[in-house]
Design an enzyme around this catalytic site. Structure first.
Site, short mmCIF file in Angstrom:
data_model
loop_
_atom_site.label_atom_id
_atom_site.label_comp_id
_atom_site.label_asym_id
_atom_site.label_seq_id
_atom_site.Cartn_x
_atom_site.Cartn_y
_atom_site.Cartn_z
N ASP A 14 0.95 -1.36 0.00
CA ASP A 14 0.04 -0.02 0.14
C ASP A 14 0.73 1.28 -0.18
O ASP A 14 2.17 1.20 0.26
CB ASP A 14 -0.87 -0.08 1.14
CG ASP A 14 -1.95 -1.15 1.40
OD1 ASP A 14 -1.99 -1.70 0.38
OD2 ASP A 14 -2.25 -1.59 2.58
N1 URA Z 1 -1.26 -5.73 3.78
C1 URA Z 1 -1.83 -4.70 3.78
O1 URA Z 1 -2.65 -4.28 4.25
N2 URA Z 1 -1.17 -3.97 3.27
C2 URA Z 1 0.14 -4.02 2.48
O2 URA Z 1 0.85 -3.10 1.94
C3 URA Z 1 0.78 -5.13 2.51
C4 URA Z 1 -0.07 -6.29 3.21
#
Ligand code: URA
Length: 245
Positions: free
Chosen positions: A106
């Site tokens: 993310d």
């Molecule tokens: N899980 C999440 O919620 N975000 C990420 O970036 C990676 C794994």
């Protein structure tokens, strides 16, 4: 590695056509081990010989594998009209056509992103059936009940159809804003945040620290990347259900 034609190797990097490469060689702009290449059909060893084009070193390896320490605020994409991408962080000397992030973090997640131009390898380490573990550190918004670890181990059912495989949760620092380590074996959208939300917790900070058996190099500053060694590449596949190469 077998010797290969200089013009073919350079054109295969994708930056220039074979005709353009030949022209640069003719004009003496391509150096091999410090000396101007005499002709386009010069045979070189891509793993040993140092090649520069107009003074810029060129990587002649078939595929490139980079470890990036992703900072927050950068999207896991190859291009974006409005926001910086992980590929934008690759320094000029490591740039080549076809680089992409093997798996997404993310925008607000930090840590280990593998950037490569090897689609088959990316598929191999991302395919849920191969179970390559991905390890994260998460900071939570409130004290954690140890029973959540038992639920994670059973496999969390997320909203919709998403069913996670068993995940391992370890409490590293208890308290009001605990630090936990989570190991998952697939990469669903916002997976870790959604797994915690399912039990009423918010993830306030998230960092990926390991892919397969390879840890993020902590000496790599945020935003920096470096090439992986062949041994490190094998380490990424460790922990998958299939035997390593
Ligand atoms: N899980 C999440 O919620 N975000 C990420 O970036 C990676 C794994």
């Amino acid at each position: 590695m077998a010797l290969e034609r200089l013009d073919k190797l350079l054109a295969a990097q994708g930056m220039e056509s074979r005709r353009e490469v030949k022209e640069k060689i003719r004009r003496g702009l391509v150096l091999v081990n410090g000396a101007a290449a005499r002709s386009p059909d010069l045979k070189i060893d891509p793993d040993r010989d140092q090649v520069t084009v107009e003074g810029t070193p060129v990587l002649l390896k078939k595929n490139l594998y980079l470890m990036l320490n992703k900072p927050q605020g950068v999207v896991s994409a190859t291009e974006d009209p409005h926001q910086p991408t992980v590929v934008d962080l690759v320094p000029q000397e490591l740039r080549r056509k076809g680089l992409f992030p093997a798996g997404r973090l993310d925008k607000d997640t930090e840590g280990f992103v593998l950037i490569t131009d090897d689609g088959a390898f990316a598929h191999r380490i991302l395919a849920p059936k191969n179970h390559v573990p991905k390890t994260y550190l998460a900071r939570l918004d409130r004290a954690i009940d140890p029973s959540v670890a038992v639920e994670f181990q059973k496999g969390v059912r997320l909203t919709g159809e998403d069913q996670c495989s068993p995940a391992q949760l370890t409490i590293l620092e208890p308290g009001d804003n605990p630090l936990v380590e989570v190991v998952i074996h697939e990469g669903m959208y916002h997976q870790i945040k959604r797994m915690f939300q399912r039990f009423g917790y918010q993830v306030v900070a998230l960092k990926r620290i390991r892919m397969g058996g390879l840890f993020l190099d902590e000496s790599l500053p945020l935003g920096a990347c470096r090439e992986l060694t062949p041994a490190e590449l094998v380490q990424i596949t460790q922990g998958e259900d299939k035997p390593s190469p």
